[in-house]
Structures are given as C-alpha cells and as structure tokens.
Design a protein around this motif. Structure first.
Motif, PDB file in Angstrom:
ATOM      1  N   HIS A 118      -5.552  10.044  -1.970  1.00 28.98           N
ATOM      2  CA  HIS A 118      -5.049  11.429  -1.975  1.00 28.98           C
ATOM      3  C   HIS A 118      -3.636  11.388  -2.535  1.00 28.98           C
ATOM      4  CE1 HIS A 118      -3.371   9.815   1.709  1.00 28.98           C
ATOM      5  NE2 HIS A 118      -2.626  10.885   1.911  1.00 28.98           N
ATOM      6  N   ASP A 130       3.825   9.676  -0.139  1.00 34.10           N
ATOM      7  CA  ASP A 130       3.867   8.257   0.234  1.00 34.10           C
ATOM      8  C   ASP A 130       2.680   7.466  -0.324  1.00 34.10           C
ATOM      9  OD1 ASP A 130       2.376   9.820   2.087  1.00 34.10           O
ATOM     10  OD2 ASP A 130       2.428   8.193   3.553  1.00 34.10           O
ATOM     11  N   HIS A 131       1.802   8.146  -1.066  1.00 33.28           N
ATOM     12  CA  HIS A 131       0.680   7.449  -1.710  1.00 33.28           C
ATOM     13  C   HIS A 131       0.779   7.467  -3.234  1.00 33.28           C
ATOM     14  CE1 HIS A 131      -1.666   6.949   2.068  1.00 33.28           C
ATOM     15  NE2 HIS A 131      -0.815   7.896   2.425  1.00 33.28           N
ATOM     16  N   ASP A 188      -5.774   8.473   4.411  1.00 29.93           N
ATOM     17  CA  ASP A 188      -5.272   9.043   5.658  1.00 29.93           C
ATOM     18  C   ASP A 188      -6.338   9.879   6.356  1.00 29.93           C
ATOM     19  OD1 ASP A 188      -2.960   7.806   4.959  1.00 29.93           O
ATOM     20  OD2 ASP A 188      -1.720   9.604   4.911  1.00 29.93           O
ATOM     21  N   HIS A 197      -2.382   3.671   6.651  1.00 33.48           N
ATOM     22  CA  HIS A 197      -1.268   3.283   7.518  1.00 33.48           C
ATOM     23  C   HIS A 197      -1.813   2.482   8.698  1.00 33.48           C
ATOM     24  CE1 HIS A 197       1.325   6.222   5.437  1.00 33.48           C
ATOM     25  NE2 HIS A 197       0.240   6.970   5.421  1.00 33.48           N
TER      26      HIS A 197
HETATM   27 ZN   LIG Z   1      -0.040   8.607   4.125  1.00 32.66          ZN
END
Ligand SMILES: [Zn+2]
Length: 180
Positions: free
Chosen positions: A30, A34-35, A122, A163
């Motif tokens: 996605h 942070d990705h 996630d 994560h």
């Molecule tokens: Zn994330």
C-alpha cells in the motif's frame, strides 16, 4: 523483488549488494508514507525497475498525492508504475507472486503470497490488525479480507507484516484478539 520502500532504503540496498541480487521489481503492499518514502533512493540504487501497486492507489505514486487526508505529505513521483491485479500472478525474474486484495487499512491494500510465505503489509500483524480509523479506511472490509484472503491459508504459512515480528497463519487464527 523488494516489497515496500520504508524510511531506511539503505538497509535494503546493502542486503541486495551482499546477496548480489538482481532486483526486477519493487512491489508495494500500500502507499502510506512509511511504505513508499524510500522509493527514490531504491530506484537510484537499482536502476529504473518497475514499481507495482494496486490501481486504487496508483495516483499516490504517479502524481505524488497523499494517501491520507489526515496528514498530507508530498510523496515521490514514480515514472515506471505497473499494476498489481488481485487474482493475477505477478511475475518478476524467477519469482511469481499471488496478489490478494486485502483492503480496509487502505483501498488498494494487497497481500503478496510467495510460496509458503505471505507479506501482509498493514492488513494483518502478529497479534493485531491494521488501523482503520482513516477516512479512506474500512474496518469491516479489513476483517472480511483477512478472514477470506488470509485465514483461508494453511496454518504453516509464514506471515511477514509491515511492522513487527513474523508469525504464521495458524498462530494468528488461534490467538489474534482482533479475529476472535
Ligand atoms: Zn505501515
């Protein structure tokens, strides 16, 4: 292939160098910042490899649009973008990936199964599930996708999430408090 491009792309490029790997594609589970933040650095290191993403989030990386209205961040703009289509295998080099649509955390969230491992982004974590309190999230869709797309797999499938530690499908089916 590389899955996701976090804030520390140098860890990935170092690993690629150590293994003398020839990376053929970057796949995104996605497009939260942070990705994807590490994409420019990865592409600089790897050359112009295609970046594969679900169509519902294609604009985020093509136009540098923010995935979330809650925190608007300017993201990277990527030229060489290809589609991850659920139900269709994605092939790059010697690897074939099953693309599973697991939306709910975000509209174009996908999980990527490679052999006995699944990369869940996630959507599913060890002992938890992804946030669904954003405006473009959908908590019911997320749980439904986890049940139908992920928990339908055999117990021994390894789960690598976006994560935290790895786990297995069986472990999550038995112990994840959000799924029981
Ligand atoms: Zn994330």
């Amino acid at each position: 292939m590389v899955i996701d491009a976090n804030f520390e792309p140098e860890l990935m490029t170092r690993l690629i160098r150590e293994r003398s790997a020839k990376v053929r594609a970057i796949l995104l589970t996605h497009t939260d910042v942070d990705h994807i933040a590490g994409l420019p650095e990865l592409i600089k290191a790897l050359g112009p490899v295609p970046v594969a993403v679900h169509d519902a989030e294609r604009d985020v990386i093509v136009e540098g649009r923010s995935l979330r209205r809650e925190f608007v961040v300017e993201g990277p703009r990527i030229d060489n973008v290809v589609s991850l289509s659920p139900g269709t295998a994605f092939k790059a080099g010697s690897i074939e990936v099953d693309v599973l649509h697991t939306p709910g955390h975000s509209p174009g969230g996908v999980s990527l199964r490679i052999g006995d491992a699944v990369f869940t982004g996630d959507a599913l974590f060890a002992g938890s599930v992804g946030r669904s309190d954003f405006r473009n999230s959908d908590g019911r869709a997320l749980l439904e996708a986890i049940r139908t797309q992920l928990l339908s797999m055999p117990d021994e499938i390894e789960v690598y999430s976006g994560h935290g530690p790895s786990t297995t499908i069986g472990q999550q089916r038995r112990t994840n408090p959000f799924l029981n």
